[in-house]
Each structure stands twice: as C-alpha cells, then as structure tokens.
Design a protein around this motif. Structure first.
Motif, mmCIF file in Angstrom:
data_model
loop_
_atom_site.group_PDB
_atom_site.id
_atom_site.type_symbol
_atom_site.label_atom_id
_atom_site.label_comp_id
_atom_site.label_asym_id
_atom_site.label_seq_id
_atom_site.Cartn_x
_atom_site.Cartn_y
_atom_site.Cartn_z
ATOM 1 N N GLN A 169 0.829 -1.206 0.000
ATOM 2 C CA GLN A 169 0.000 0.000 0.000
ATOM 3 C C GLN A 169 0.861 1.254 0.000
ATOM 4 O O GLN A 169 0.550 2.235 -0.681
ATOM 5 C CB GLN A 169 -0.930 0.009 1.203
ATOM 6 C CG GLN A 169 -1.886 1.202 1.236
ATOM 7 C CD GLN A 169 -2.750 1.284 -0.013
ATOM 8 O OE1 GLN A 169 -3.460 0.342 -0.343
ATOM 9 N NE2 GLN A 169 -2.692 2.414 -0.732
ATOM 10 N N GLU A 170 1.948 1.252 0.751
ATOM 11 C CA GLU A 170 2.837 2.407 0.760
ATOM 12 C C GLU A 170 3.483 2.629 -0.610
ATOM 13 O O GLU A 170 3.740 3.770 -1.003
ATOM 14 C CB GLU A 170 3.898 2.253 1.840
ATOM 15 C CG GLU A 170 3.345 2.451 3.240
ATOM 16 C CD GLU A 170 4.295 2.015 4.341
ATOM 17 O OE1 GLU A 170 4.090 2.460 5.493
ATOM 18 O OE2 GLU A 170 5.231 1.229 4.054
ATOM 19 N N CYS A 171 3.721 1.551 -1.337
ATOM 20 C CA CYS A 171 4.247 1.691 -2.705
ATOM 21 C C CYS A 171 3.222 2.389 -3.599
ATOM 22 O O CYS A 171 3.562 3.295 -4.367
ATOM 23 C CB CYS A 171 4.616 0.329 -3.262
ATOM 24 S SG CYS A 171 6.067 -0.417 -2.491
ATOM 25 N N ASN A 172 1.962 1.972 -3.499
ATOM 26 C CA ASN A 172 0.910 2.653 -4.258
ATOM 27 C C ASN A 172 0.812 4.119 -3.835
ATOM 28 O O ASN A 172 0.669 5.018 -4.675
ATOM 29 C CB ASN A 172 -0.439 1.965 -4.030
ATOM 30 C CG ASN A 172 -0.492 0.564 -4.596
ATOM 31 O OD1 ASN A 172 0.340 0.167 -5.407
ATOM 32 N ND2 ASN A 172 -1.481 -0.189 -4.165
ATOM 33 N N ASP A 173 0.881 4.359 -2.511
ATOM 34 C CA ASP A 173 0.796 5.726 -2.009
ATOM 35 C C ASP A 173 1.939 6.582 -2.539
ATOM 36 O O ASP A 173 1.759 7.777 -2.821
ATOM 37 C CB ASP A 173 0.825 5.724 -0.482
ATOM 38 C CG ASP A 173 -0.405 5.089 0.152
ATOM 39 O OD1 ASP A 173 -1.424 4.911 -0.549
ATOM 40 O OD2 ASP A 173 -0.342 4.768 1.356
ATOM 41 N N ALA A 174 3.128 6.001 -2.656
ATOM 42 C CA ALA A 174 4.278 6.741 -3.182
ATOM 43 C C ALA A 174 4.054 7.152 -4.626
ATOM 44 O O ALA A 174 4.404 8.274 -5.033
ATOM 45 C CB ALA A 174 5.543 5.897 -3.050
ATOM 46 N N GLN A 175 3.469 6.256 -5.419
ATOM 47 C CA GLN A 175 3.179 6.605 -6.816
ATOM 48 C C GLN A 175 2.164 7.748 -6.884
ATOM 49 O O GLN A 175 2.324 8.687 -7.688
ATOM 50 C CB GLN A 175 2.646 5.379 -7.561
ATOM 51 C CG GLN A 175 3.572 4.169 -7.594
ATOM 52 C CD GLN A 175 4.737 4.302 -8.560
ATOM 53 O OE1 GLN A 175 5.117 5.397 -8.958
ATOM 54 N NE2 GLN A 175 5.313 3.171 -8.959
ATOM 55 N N VAL A 176 1.140 7.674 -6.053
ATOM 56 C CA VAL A 176 0.141 8.744 -6.029
ATOM 57 C C VAL A 176 0.789 10.059 -5.610
ATOM 58 O O VAL A 176 0.546 11.115 -6.213
ATOM 59 C CB VAL A 176 -1.021 8.386 -5.086
ATOM 60 C CG1 VAL A 176 -1.985 9.554 -4.940
ATOM 61 C CG2 VAL A 176 -1.771 7.155 -5.603
ATOM 62 N N ALA A 177 1.633 10.016 -4.573
ATOM 63 C CA ALA A 177 2.312 11.227 -4.114
ATOM 64 C C ALA A 177 3.182 11.819 -5.212
ATOM 65 O O ALA A 177 3.256 13.049 -5.359
ATOM 66 C CB ALA A 177 3.151 10.913 -2.876
ATOM 67 N N ALA A 178 3.832 10.960 -5.987
ATOM 68 C CA ALA A 178 4.679 11.442 -7.078
ATOM 69 C C ALA A 178 3.858 12.184 -8.123
ATOM 70 O O ALA A 178 4.251 13.265 -8.591
ATOM 71 C CB ALA A 178 5.418 10.269 -7.718
ATOM 72 N N VAL A 179 2.718 11.623 -8.491
ATOM 73 C CA VAL A 179 1.862 12.273 -9.494
ATOM 74 C C VAL A 179 1.334 13.593 -8.965
ATOM 75 O O VAL A 179 1.367 14.621 -9.654
ATOM 76 C CB VAL A 179 0.708 11.338 -9.906
ATOM 77 C CG1 VAL A 179 -0.255 12.066 -10.836
ATOM 78 C CG2 VAL A 179 1.244 10.079 -10.578
ATOM 79 N N VAL A 180 0.860 13.591 -7.724
ATOM 80 C CA VAL A 180 0.329 14.810 -7.127
ATOM 81 C C VAL A 180 1.418 15.874 -7.026
ATOM 82 O O VAL A 180 1.208 17.052 -7.361
ATOM 83 C CB VAL A 180 -0.292 14.517 -5.747
ATOM 84 C CG1 VAL A 180 -0.618 15.817 -5.015
ATOM 85 C CG2 VAL A 180 -1.550 13.668 -5.906
ATOM 86 N N GLY A 181 2.608 15.483 -6.574
ATOM 87 C CA GLY A 181 3.705 16.426 -6.461
ATOM 88 C C GLY A 181 4.075 17.026 -7.797
ATOM 89 O O GLY A 181 4.347 18.236 -7.902
#
Length: 304
Positions: free
Chosen positions: A284-296
């Motif tokens: 889940q943290e891996c998915n969250d990291a991808q989302v954070a990257a896109v948002v950033g």
C-alpha cells in the motif's frame, strides 16, 4: 564485474533465436489475472471518467484489451497530462498507483488539466509478472517508429491522437528480480556477459537528459519523502549504475533508449521508481508513493 551465473536458456555468447524465445515463453505462467484485479478497478471509474479502449493485444484480444481513462470535462484550452503505468507489467504499484490516483486524487485537478491515464500498458506482463512481452521484447525499450512491441505501438498511437502534452509521469518499480532474473535474461537474450549490479533501497526518479527539469524531480522527491524513504546514492555517487545528479535523481536519454518517458514531446517528464522489496515499505505504501509522485508533479507544474 562479470558474473559466473549462466542463464538456463540459450548458449552463452550467442543471441537468442526463435527457439530460445519460444523456450523462454513456455516457462512463463499466469500468476494473477488482469480481468479480475485491474479491469474491475477501471470499470469502477466509469461513473466519473470516460473509459476508452485504445487497443487489444493480439496474443488474446478478449483477455487483453487496452484501456485508458480520461477526464470527462475535456477542454482543448487546458493543458493535457499523461500518466502511464504497467509498461513493465510486473511493476505492480505502477498499475495500482495509477488507478488509486484516479480514484482518490484526480478530481482535485480536473478543472485545471485534461488527464489521460493508461494504467496497465502491458497486461500480459502483469499476469505473468514479467518485464518482457511474450516475444521476449521489453516494451520500455520499444517506443520508436515501427515498434515491434504491440504494447508500445498501441500507446504511441494513442498519444498521436492527443493534443500537445505538458506533463508525462511514467510509473515504475525497481525490484530485486531485476538482478535475480530480468537482467540475466537480457544478457542471455542478447548474447552478452551478465554484469552484476545493485538495487537502490528506496524511491528515485529518472529524468530526461535532454530536458532534465530538475526542479520537477525535486518536487516529486519531496512529495514522496512524506510517504516513503528516498534511495541513497551508492559509494560511487550512483543509483543503479548511473550518476545521481541530485538526491534520488538520475537521467537517461529517453527517446534514444526507446523509453516510455520519451513517447511525447512534453515539456515536463519523469519516470518514478518505487522499491517494493524494501523491508521498510508495504504494498500500500508503494501505491501511495506513486500517487504522491503524481500529485507532487501536478502541483509543481500548475504552479509554474
């Protein structure tokens, strides 16, 4: 250093022919199902987005349709943003991170940009947990005219129909199997010696050496840092054999290498690399990291 490891398919020093490629494909197997794990997540987005089929893989067109998701309130005067995942099908958080972004964060940006998301470019690779396609071709080295990889050719055809793209984020992972399986297989396929490398422990990005946009890479790194750790450079100041130009950032010539990150002529591009085998992270943290990257990335570009 050269490794004494010998891959079980092929003759050392000789490139694979059709027989070796068929032998390689025969030892692959379905380990998870695209129709069960990915398609339902895409279908769930239809109430809020336009879901468009942009192709199907000839290996099994009914099993492997290719879908993209677009913002419904499309306006030609807004910038277009492309997000791709699963170019390497085995890189799980690229697929599910793209879908999670659509489900949880995309609505924040719909009024400002046109979003186009291709969440699973290589569904056969997703099912077999593989870097290559069934013909032992790497889609992420095949983004060039006349591509022999169906996955790459289909995405290029989709991109050709889009207006000018401002930002492209390509979601990837670097895994332990890159060294235990995929790079040894690549060396065997190409008839060269396998040179052992190392896997960075943490998140990093790959920018385009022709247009690095280092401030964009920094914005992504800082956004992801809130979710997971950033990969430290090795003793040579490198990540995965390339010089780190700043913390957690390396550069590749995207178009020259046929990478998905070079599929457009966009101003801003970045390829994310999540490390799912770290003991410090969960899936889940891996998915969250991808989302954070896109948002950033989106927040940075829209602030310019």
């Amino acid at each position: 250093m050269h490794s004494a490891y010998t891959y079980p398919i092929g003759t050392p020093g000789q490139k694979w022919g059709d027989e070796e490629r068929q032998t390689w494909r025969a030892q692959t197997s379905i380990k998870r199902e695209y129709q069960q794990l990915v398609i339902p997540e895409i279908e769930a987005l239809r109430a809020r987005f336009d879901v468009v089929q942009y192709g199907a893989l000839s290996y099994d067109p009914a099993r492997y349709p290719l879908w993209c998701v677009k913002t419904r309130a499309w306006q030609d005067d807004k910038p277009t943003v492309l997000i791709t995942g699963g170019v390497h099908g085995y890189e799980t958080s690229g697929v599910h991170g793209a879908l999670q972004f659509l489900a949880t964060e995309a609505s924040r940006f719909e009024s400002e940009v046109n979003l186009v998301v291709a969440p699973c470019v290589s569904p056969w690779g997703y099912e077999t947990i593989n870097r290559w396609n069934p013909n032992a071709l790497d889609p992420n080295r095949s983004f060039y005219p006349g591509s022999p990889a169906e996955e790459s050719a289909a995405l290029m055809a989709l991109v050709a129909e889009l207006p000018d793209i401002l930002l492209h984020i390509d979601l990837h992972e670097t895994t332990d199997t890159d060294e235990s399986e995929f790079r040894p297989a690549l060396a065997a396929r190409d008839g060269i010696a396998y040179v052992a490398g190392s896997i960075p422990d943490g998140f990093y990005t790959v920018g385009d050496s022709d247009k690095p946009q280092l401030a964009l890479q920094t914005a992504i790194i800082e956004a992801v840092r809130k979710v997971t750790h950033i990969a430290p450079s090795d003793e040579n100041g490198q990540l995965i054999g390339s010089d780190a130009v700043q913390e957690g950032v390396i550069l590749y010539p995207m178009k020259k290498l046929g990478l998905c990150g070079g599929v457009t002529d966009c101003t801003y591009t970045s390829t994310t690399e999540v490390y799912p085998d770290s003991p410090q992270v969960t899936a889940q943290e891996c998915n969250d990291a991808q989302v954070a990257a896109v948002v950033g990335a989106l927040e940075y570009v829209l602030a310019q």
